[in-house]
Design a protein around this motif. Structure first.
Motif, PDB file in Angstrom:
ATOM      1  N   ALA A 153       0.756  -1.097  -0.147  1.00 29.04           N
ATOM      2  CA  ALA A 153      -0.068  -0.007   0.074  1.00 29.04           C
ATOM      3  C   ALA A 153       0.719   1.294   0.067  1.00 29.04           C
ATOM      4  O   ALA A 153       0.598   2.361  -0.602  1.00 29.04           O
ATOM      5  N   TYR A 154       2.060   1.228   0.676  1.00 28.23           N
ATOM      6  CA  TYR A 154       2.840   2.389   0.799  1.00 28.23           C
ATOM      7  C   TYR A 154       3.397   2.684  -0.567  1.00 28.23           C
ATOM      8  O   TYR A 154       3.724   3.719  -0.905  1.00 28.23           O
ATOM      9  N   THR A 155       4.014   1.522  -1.094  1.00 27.96           N
ATOM     10  CA  THR A 155       4.513   1.327  -2.554  1.00 27.96           C
ATOM     11  C   THR A 155       3.644   2.312  -3.517  1.00 27.96           C
ATOM     12  O   THR A 155       4.090   3.151  -4.215  1.00 27.96           O
ATOM     13  N   ARG A 156       2.426   1.774  -3.420  1.00 26.97           N
ATOM     14  CA  ARG A 156       1.529   2.426  -4.405  1.00 26.97           C
ATOM     15  C   ARG A 156       1.138   3.927  -4.051  1.00 26.97           C
ATOM     16  O   ARG A 156       1.082   4.537  -5.159  1.00 26.97           O
ATOM     17  N   SER A 157       1.379   4.251  -2.817  1.00 27.14           N
ATOM     18  CA  SER A 157       0.952   5.445  -2.581  1.00 27.14           C
ATOM     19  C   SER A 157       2.067   6.352  -2.913  1.00 27.14           C
ATOM     20  O   SER A 157       2.006   7.546  -3.492  1.00 27.14           O
ATOM     21  N   ILE A 158       3.151   5.941  -2.973  1.00 27.57           N
ATOM     22  CA  ILE A 158       4.415   6.626  -3.444  1.00 27.57           C
ATOM     23  C   ILE A 158       4.341   6.723  -4.936  1.00 27.57           C
ATOM     24  O   ILE A 158       4.810   7.634  -5.605  1.00 27.57           O
ATOM     25  N   GLN A 159       4.066   5.685  -5.760  1.00 24.15           N
ATOM     26  CA  GLN A 159       4.011   5.643  -7.205  1.00 24.15           C
ATOM     27  C   GLN A 159       2.944   6.661  -7.679  1.00 24.15           C
ATOM     28  O   GLN A 159       3.105   7.441  -8.801  1.00 24.15           O
ATOM     29  N   LEU A 160       1.770   6.815  -6.870  1.00 17.03           N
ATOM     30  CA  LEU A 160       0.952   7.815  -6.984  1.00 17.03           C
ATOM     31  C   LEU A 160       1.373   9.198  -6.930  1.00 17.03           C
ATOM     32  O   LEU A 160       0.936  10.288  -7.501  1.00 17.03           O
ATOM     33  N   SER A 161       1.965   9.264  -5.850  1.00 19.65           N
ATOM     34  CA  SER A 161       2.522  10.858  -5.537  1.00 19.65           C
ATOM     35  C   SER A 161       3.980  10.646  -4.799  1.00 19.65           C
ATOM     36  O   SER A 161       4.247  10.232  -3.877  1.00 19.65           O
ATOM     37  N   PRO A 162       4.926  10.765  -5.879  1.00 20.97           N
ATOM     38  CA  PRO A 162       6.270  10.456  -5.455  1.00 20.97           C
ATOM     39  C   PRO A 162       6.832  11.578  -4.259  1.00 20.97           C
ATOM     40  O   PRO A 162       7.837  11.289  -3.660  1.00 20.97           O
ATOM     41  N   ASP A 163       6.028  12.408  -4.125  1.00 13.56           N
ATOM     42  CA  ASP A 163       6.485  13.309  -3.172  1.00 13.56           C
ATOM     43  C   ASP A 163       5.761  13.235  -1.934  1.00 13.56           C
ATOM     44  O   ASP A 163       6.005  13.964  -0.745  1.00 13.56           O
ATOM     45  N   ASN A 164       5.249  12.278  -1.721  1.00 17.12           N
ATOM     46  CA  ASN A 164       4.500  11.625  -0.274  1.00 17.12           C
ATOM     47  C   ASN A 164       5.550  11.390   0.617  1.00 17.12           C
ATOM     48  O   ASN A 164       5.935   9.901   0.780  1.00 17.12           O
ATOM     49  N   LYS A 165       6.110  12.462   1.530  1.00 17.65           N
ATOM     50  CA  LYS A 165       7.133  12.045   2.227  1.00 17.65           C
ATOM     51  C   LYS A 165       6.582  10.855   3.556  1.00 17.65           C
ATOM     52  O   LYS A 165       7.350  10.398   3.834  1.00 17.65           O
ATOM     53  N   GLU A 166       5.358  11.100   3.864  1.00 20.50           N
ATOM     54  CA  GLU A 166       4.893  10.477   4.915  1.00 20.50           C
ATOM     55  C   GLU A 166       5.128   8.735   4.420  1.00 20.50           C
ATOM     56  O   GLU A 166       5.313   7.989   5.259  1.00 20.50           O
ATOM     57  N   ALA A 167       4.345   8.549   3.423  1.00 20.58           N
ATOM     58  CA  ALA A 167       4.455   7.158   2.714  1.00 20.58           C
ATOM     59  C   ALA A 167       5.817   6.595   2.589  1.00 20.58           C
ATOM     60  O   ALA A 167       6.044   5.367   3.109  1.00 20.58           O
ATOM     61  N   LYS A 168       6.809   7.334   2.305  1.00 19.20           N
ATOM     62  CA  LYS A 168       8.301   7.130   2.194  1.00 19.20           C
ATOM     63  C   LYS A 168       8.878   6.752   3.613  1.00 19.20           C
ATOM     64  O   LYS A 168       9.467   5.619   3.758  1.00 19.20           O
ATOM     65  N   GLN A 169       8.446   7.593   4.577  1.00 16.31           N
ATOM     66  CA  GLN A 169       9.200   7.262   5.937  1.00 16.31           C
ATOM     67  C   GLN A 169       8.372   6.178   6.384  1.00 16.31           C
ATOM     68  O   GLN A 169       9.231   5.173   7.166  1.00 16.31           O
ATOM     69  N   ALA A 170       7.102   5.817   6.301  1.00 20.20           N
ATOM     70  CA  ALA A 170       6.505   4.575   6.768  1.00 20.20           C
ATOM     71  C   ALA A 170       7.237   3.424   6.050  1.00 20.20           C
ATOM     72  O   ALA A 170       7.294   2.349   6.676  1.00 20.20           O
ATOM     73  N   LEU A 171       7.452   3.554   4.776  1.00 19.93           N
ATOM     74  CA  LEU A 171       7.949   2.127   4.031  1.00 19.93           C
ATOM     75  C   LEU A 171       9.206   2.095   4.502  1.00 19.93           C
ATOM     76  O   LEU A 171       9.656   0.889   4.767  1.00 19.93           O
ATOM     77  N   ASP A 172      10.312   3.084   4.899  1.00 26.46           N
ATOM     78  CA  ASP A 172      11.604   2.890   5.286  1.00 26.46           C
ATOM     79  C   ASP A 172      11.551   2.247   6.591  1.00 26.46           C
ATOM     80  O   ASP A 172      12.540   1.534   6.982  1.00 26.46           O
ATOM     81  N   LYS A 173      10.655   2.651   7.494  1.00 27.69           N
ATOM     82  CA  LYS A 173      10.356   2.168   8.815  1.00 27.69           C
ATOM     83  C   LYS A 173      10.266   0.576   8.900  1.00 27.69           C
ATOM     84  O   LYS A 173      10.548  -0.177   9.683  1.00 27.69           O
ATOM     85  N   LEU A 174       9.083   0.366   7.691  1.00 29.22           N
ATOM     86  CA  LEU A 174       9.073  -1.208   7.591  1.00 29.22           C
ATOM     87  C   LEU A 174      10.049  -2.087   7.344  1.00 29.22           C
ATOM     88  O   LEU A 174      10.414  -3.059   7.629  1.00 29.22           O
ATOM     89  N   SER A 175      10.785  -1.317   6.342  1.00 31.12           N
ATOM     90  CA  SER A 175      12.205  -2.005   5.700  1.00 31.12           C
ATOM     91  C   SER A 175      13.165  -2.130   6.908  1.00 31.12           C
ATOM     92  O   SER A 175      14.041  -2.941   6.753  1.00 31.12           O
ATOM     93  N   ASN A 176      13.301  -1.272   7.987  1.00 28.49           N
ATOM     94  CA  ASN A 176      14.412  -1.371   8.977  1.00 28.49           C
ATOM     95  C   ASN A 176      13.825  -2.088   9.990  1.00 28.49           C
ATOM     96  O   ASN A 176      14.701  -2.510  11.093  1.00 28.49           O
ATOM     97  N   GLN A 177      12.534  -2.920   9.968  1.00 30.24           N
ATOM     98  CA  GLN A 177      12.034  -3.590  11.231  1.00 30.24           C
ATOM     99  C   GLN A 177      12.675  -5.261  11.058  1.00 30.24           C
ATOM    100  O   GLN A 177      12.919  -5.652   9.873  1.00 30.24           O
TER     101      GLN A 177
END
Length: 383
Positions: free
Chosen positions: A359-383
């Motif tokens: 879901a976060y990835t799709r959010s970023i695809q639709l809006s590449p400037d979505n910082k919140e989605a990028k941060q959330a995706l990075d947080k998941l990747s670091n878990q």
């Protein structure tokens, strides 16, 4: 009357209305059969003066929005967008009612005072209709309809069409954008016509600021609706324009009462169904309503309504139900980066990491400037 009673009454009245039936073969208006360069004057600008010397909410305005004339069969009236009153108002105005404050309202083509229209009074004034703020719903009924004292014979009045527009129909928009020296004509096609709302294709080069209130005219020269402003294609997220159909205009001309009834919140309608009958029944009920043309004159079907409902369900810890509402929203408004972001957050709360990541990835695809989605995706990747 409760919502159910209002719904039945509205549907019964709607079925009896001529606007329910599909368009019959209308003859073309004579003026539209000519080359476009020979079309008459149609769109005008609005200049407004109030008794206390005020004009607009900001001195940068030279005029506000676009206006035009309509021919009812018995009278020639002037119309513009109701939300023009957000700019053309006194500081004291709180509702769609001048209350004796209006000194003069003049419509005329850009750079042409000779062919003018002088307004008399507002036919759909309503001191109970809130002009702005969270409680305002004026854009659901975005028509100001005026009696006139005088109108130049050089201005072509438009005859309203009350039948529903069909996707793919070609339309013309007669607009007076602020950035253009003269009024212009845009062309487009109907993407969607549901209830009071029209969605029209848009060329991103079109300069639409100041075009609110422009007539939307079909290929035969009949008035389909009034332009509201910029929007998006619900399916693709691409730029589009939105307008309001002639349904409310017809109510004004028929002097239907009550006139300014807000649409029913679909979110508030679904919530008790979720609580009492479950999420599956609520989703089925929504889909049944959405397929019925008349329902779009009664309920607010938009992503904001559904997302607000889903957000509430998240706060109430009803995460599975929230996911289903977010998915329902995306089934109708698949372009929404924000909805995918909220869906990702909900999946994350449920511990469904892979679905959250998607879901976060799709959010970023639709809006590449979505910082919140990028941060959330990075947080998941670091878990």
């Amino acid at each position: 009357m409760n919502n159910f009673g209002r719904t039945l009454a509205y549907i019964f009245g709607f079925i009896l209305s001529s606007s329910y039936y599909p368009a019959l073969g209308q003859e073309k208006e004579t003026w539209i059969t000519k080359p476009q360069a020979q079309w008459p004057l149609i769109s005008m600008i609005n200049e407004v003066w109030f008794q206390n010397g005020e004009r607009y909410v900001h001195p940068s305005f030279d005029y506000v929005a676009t206006g035009f004339l309509i021919q009812t069969g018995t009278d020639t009236l002037a119309v513009t967008a109701k939300h023009a009153l957000w700019a053309a108002k006194t500081k004291a105005m709180k509702s769609v009612d001048f209350g004796g404050a209006l000194q003069k309202w003049l419509m005329h083509p850009k750079n042409n005072l000779a062919d003018s229209v002088l307004i008399d009074y507002l036919l759909n004034a309503d001191s109970t209709e809130i002009l702005s703020g969270r409680q305002s719903t004026i854009t659901q009924r975005d028509w100001l309809v005026f009696k006139t004292k005088y109108h130049s014979p050089a201005i072509q009045p438009l005859k309203p069409r009350y039948t529903l527009a069909k996707p793919g129909e070609k339309v013309y928009i007669f607009a007076c954008p602020y950035q253009e020296k003269n009024c212009v004509i845009y062309s487009g096609h109907v993407l969607e016509s549901k209830g009071n709302r029209l969605i029209i294709t848009s060329d991103t080069s079109q300069k639409v600021s100041g075009s609110s209130g422009s007539p939307i005219v079909d290929e035969n020269g009949y008035l389909l609706g009034i332009l509201g402003g910029s929007s998006v294609n619900n399916k693709t997220g691409e730029p589009a324009l939105y307008g309001t159909t002639t349904h409310y205009l017809q109510k004004v001309l028929r002097q239907t009462r009550p006139l300014n009834v807000p649409l029913i919140s679909i979110g508030e309608t679904l919530l008790p169904i979720i609580d009492k009958q479950g999420i599956d029944q609520a989703v089925r009920y929504y889909r049944t309503l959405y397929k019925q043309d008349q329902s779009h004159f009664i309920y607010t079907f938009d992503s904001q309504e559904l997302n607000s409902l889903a957000d509430r369900l998240v706060r109430e810890k009803k995460l599975n139900e929230a996911v289903q509402i977010y998915l329902l929203s995306l089934s109708e408004f698949s372009w929404s980066s924000g909805t995918y972001y909220s869906l990702g957050n909900t999946y994350a709360l449920m511990g469904k990491t892979q679905l959250a990541r998607q879901a976060y990835t799709r959010s970023i695809q639709l809006s590449p400037d979505n910082k919140e989605a990028k941060q959330a995706l990075d947080k998941l990747s670091n878990q």
